[in-house]
Design a protein around this motif. Structure first.
Motif, PDB file in Angstrom:
ATOM      1  N   ASP A  65      83.471  73.383  73.953  1.00 38.53           N
ATOM      2  CA  ASP A  65      83.450  74.717  74.685  1.00 38.53           C
ATOM      3  C   ASP A  65      82.567  74.868  75.846  1.00 38.53           C
ATOM      4  N   THR A  67      80.006  76.428  77.973  1.00 40.06           N
ATOM      5  CA  THR A  67      78.839  77.435  77.801  1.00 40.06           C
ATOM      6  C   THR A  67      77.857  77.483  78.825  1.00 40.06           C
ATOM      7  N   VAL A  86      74.098  78.574  69.826  1.00 42.11           N
ATOM      8  CA  VAL A  86      75.470  78.940  69.724  1.00 42.11           C
ATOM      9  C   VAL A  86      75.975  78.532  68.373  1.00 42.11           C
ATOM     10  N   ARG A 120      80.813  81.790  76.871  1.00 43.20           N
ATOM     11  CA  ARG A 120      79.605  82.284  76.158  1.00 43.20           C
ATOM     12  C   ARG A 120      78.315  81.985  76.998  1.00 43.20           C
ATOM     13  N   THR A 121      77.286  82.674  76.744  1.00 47.95           N
ATOM     14  CA  THR A 121      76.242  82.706  77.798  1.00 47.95           C
ATOM     15  C   THR A 121      75.016  82.740  76.939  1.00 47.95           C
ATOM     16  N   ASP A 156      77.109  89.402  77.550  1.00 46.33           N
ATOM     17  CA  ASP A 156      76.822  89.505  76.283  1.00 46.33           C
ATOM     18  C   ASP A 156      76.230  88.070  75.890  1.00 46.33           C
TER      19      ASP A 156
END
Length: 165
Positions: A65, A67, A86, A120-121, A156
């Motif tokens: 994924d 990121t 994560v 995602r961060t 987020d």
């Protein structure tokens, strides 16, 4: 910090997102040198800001994924720490073409804000040591200064110690 209008902000997806959210920010433009070996260090020097307050946006692959990692330009990304932040096992830098295609930005101008696909961060925990930090506004030679809490809220982001000196 004054809120900028879309036109004043240059209209990048990042500044449009900030304006739409009503988030206060300051835009900083500088003349980008294509021969510069480090976009982030170039930004810090051009803006007269400590490299510890200028953050680079990197895209990594964590267990398949993409990121986003936001770390100070004065340091490096700790891939193991990013994966752990994560809940992943393994992280590697993403293919640059995949990062550009997914975020909608070019390398050296990838912003954590206004990306084509929301990823995602993770924001390095050192950001919280500063009242404001600078990140790419979506193109080379353009930085946006904002409060780290605002950046974290808009993306987020998870705050974690993912940078190393």
């Amino acid at each position: 910090m004054a809120k900028k209008s879309r036109k004043q902000a240059g209209g990048t997806p990042a500044t449009v997102a900030l304006t739409a959210a009503g988030t206060p920010f300051t835009l900083h433009a500088y003349e980008h040198d294509p021969a510069s070996p480090s976009y982030g260090e170039e930004a810090a020097e051009a803006l007269g800001v400590s490299p510890g307050r200028v953050f680079k946006t990197l895209v990594a692959d964590v267990d398949g994924d993409l990121t986003v990692a936001v770390v100070p330009v004065a340091g490096q990304l700790d891939l193991k720490a990013l994966a752990a932040a994560v809940g992943g096992k393994r992280a590697a830098m993403a293919d640059p073409a995949a990062a550009e295609r997914t975020t909608g930005y070019v390398r050296g101008g990838i912003s954590p804000l206004g990306q084509r696909k929301r990823l995602r961060t993770v924001l390095d925990a050192s950001a919280s040591e500063h009242a404001t930090i600078c990140v790419s506004a979506g193109r080379r030679g353009l930085e946006v200064e904002l409060a780290p809490a605002d950046l974290a809220a808009l993306t987020d982001a998870v705050l974690a110690p993912i940078g190393r000196v």
